[in-house]
Design an enzyme around this catalytic site. Structure first.
Site, short mmCIF file in Angstrom:
data_model
loop_
_atom_site.label_atom_id
_atom_site.label_comp_id
_atom_site.label_asym_id
_atom_site.label_seq_id
_atom_site.Cartn_x
_atom_site.Cartn_y
_atom_site.Cartn_z
N LYS A 101 11.07 2.26 -10.96
CA LYS A 101 11.47 0.92 -10.54
C LYS A 101 10.55 0.03 -10.07
CE LYS A 101 14.62 2.40 -7.33
NZ LYS A 101 14.65 3.62 -7.40
N ARG A 133 2.25 9.13 -0.52
CA ARG A 133 3.31 8.70 0.31
C ARG A 133 3.94 9.76 1.23
NH1 ARG A 133 7.27 4.66 -2.71
NH2 ARG A 133 8.70 5.92 -1.66
P1 AMP Z 1 11.81 3.84 -1.83
O1 AMP Z 1 10.74 3.07 -1.93
O2 AMP Z 1 13.00 2.58 -2.38
O3 AMP Z 1 12.15 4.85 -2.51
O4 AMP Z 1 12.70 3.70 -0.36
C1 AMP Z 1 11.85 4.56 0.43
C2 AMP Z 1 12.70 4.69 1.62
O5 AMP Z 1 13.10 3.72 2.19
C3 AMP Z 1 14.07 5.53 1.13
O6 AMP Z 1 13.87 6.98 1.16
C4 AMP Z 1 14.91 5.32 2.44
O7 AMP Z 1 14.43 6.28 3.52
C5 AMP Z 1 14.40 3.90 2.79
N1 AMP Z 1 15.29 2.72 2.01
C6 AMP Z 1 14.86 1.99 1.41
N2 AMP Z 1 15.88 1.32 0.58
C7 AMP Z 1 16.90 1.73 1.43
C8 AMP Z 1 18.49 1.13 1.49
N3 AMP Z 1 18.77 0.29 0.65
N4 AMP Z 1 19.11 1.87 2.42
C9 AMP Z 1 18.57 2.90 3.45
N5 AMP Z 1 17.47 3.13 3.09
C10 AMP Z 1 16.76 2.65 2.61
#
Ligand code: AMP
Length: 206
Positions: free
Chosen positions: A13, A153
């Site tokens: 993404k 990460r």
């Molecule tokens: P990502 O980089 O989108 O995979 O997000 C990393 C982490 O941030 C996720 O595993 C969640 O812990 C938190 N996170 C990101 N977006 C959201 C969301 N829309 N709602 C809740 N937690 C989020």
């Protein structure tokens, strides 16, 4: 145009969001990036969500919704946006429909069995935020773009990935049907290479 990017962790993404922003100039809003930036800067928000994120769970809905609502009210979003990582569950999707319903949802589909390998090979730069895969850059600790330090990460560790995938299946996957019913969902084959996936996206966006 208001676009939501949907797909499991590690489906690419972030990479495709950068490509889309470059070609179409919609502001790229990644809730994960916003949280990580706050954690890095040890802001009150960052301190609040660090442990949750490190465990692979979702940050609290109300807090996340407010964050996005506030961001979408900024002038650069008046002609549209590209949301990456939000909404993550039905509650967030319904809230978003209440203040800024998306026009289109790109669902990046990947073979979930390959995700673990995709994520464990991911490295991010602590300086420029760039994201790379060791299959392409080798197992180096130096960012190929800015020479900054590359790290894994905290939430890309194997146990956390499994948790994140479980959270995706339980909470985020139902959004596929939600947006299908609204006739906004477009499937994208995420198992192609980066250029191939982007070409599929361009076919949809025109
Ligand atoms: P990502 O980089 O989108 O995979 O997000 C990393 C982490 O941030 C996720 O595993 C969640 O812990 C938190 N996170 C990101 N977006 C959201 C969301 N829309 N709602 C809740 N937690 C989020």
């Amino acid at each position: 145009m208001k676009i939501v990017l949907l797909g499991p962790p590690g489906c690419g993404k972030g990479t495709q969001a950068s490509n889309i922003t470059y070609k179409y100039s919609f502001p790229h809003i990644s809730t994960g990036d916003i949280f990580r930036e706050n954690i890095k800067n040890k802001t009150p928000l960052g301190i609040k969500v660090k442990e949750i994120i490190d465990k692979g769970c979702l940050a609290p809905d109300e807090l996340t919704v407010e964050l996005v609502k506030d961001r979408l009210s900024k002038a650069d979003c008046k002609d549209g946006y590209l949301l990456d990582g939000f909404p993550r569950n039905l509650f967030q999707a319904k809230e978003l429909d209440g203040f800024s319903a998306p026009d289109l949802v790109l669902n990046i589909k990947v073979d979930l069995n390959k995700i673990e390998k995709r994520i464990t090979g991911r490295r991010v730069c602590t300086d420029c935020g760039g994201s790379f895969h060791i299959d392409f850059i080798g197992d180096t600790a130096t960012c190929p773009t800015c020479q900054g330090k590359l790290i894994t990460r905290e939430d890309d560790k194997v146990e956390t990935i499994r948790k994140r995938l479980a959270v995706y299946s339980e909470q985020t996957q139902p959004l596929i049907d939600y947006y299908k019913r609204q006739n906004k969902l477009r499937d994208i084959n995420g198992d192609l290479n980066i250029e191939g996936v982007f070409l599929e996206i361009v076919k949809v966006l025109g």
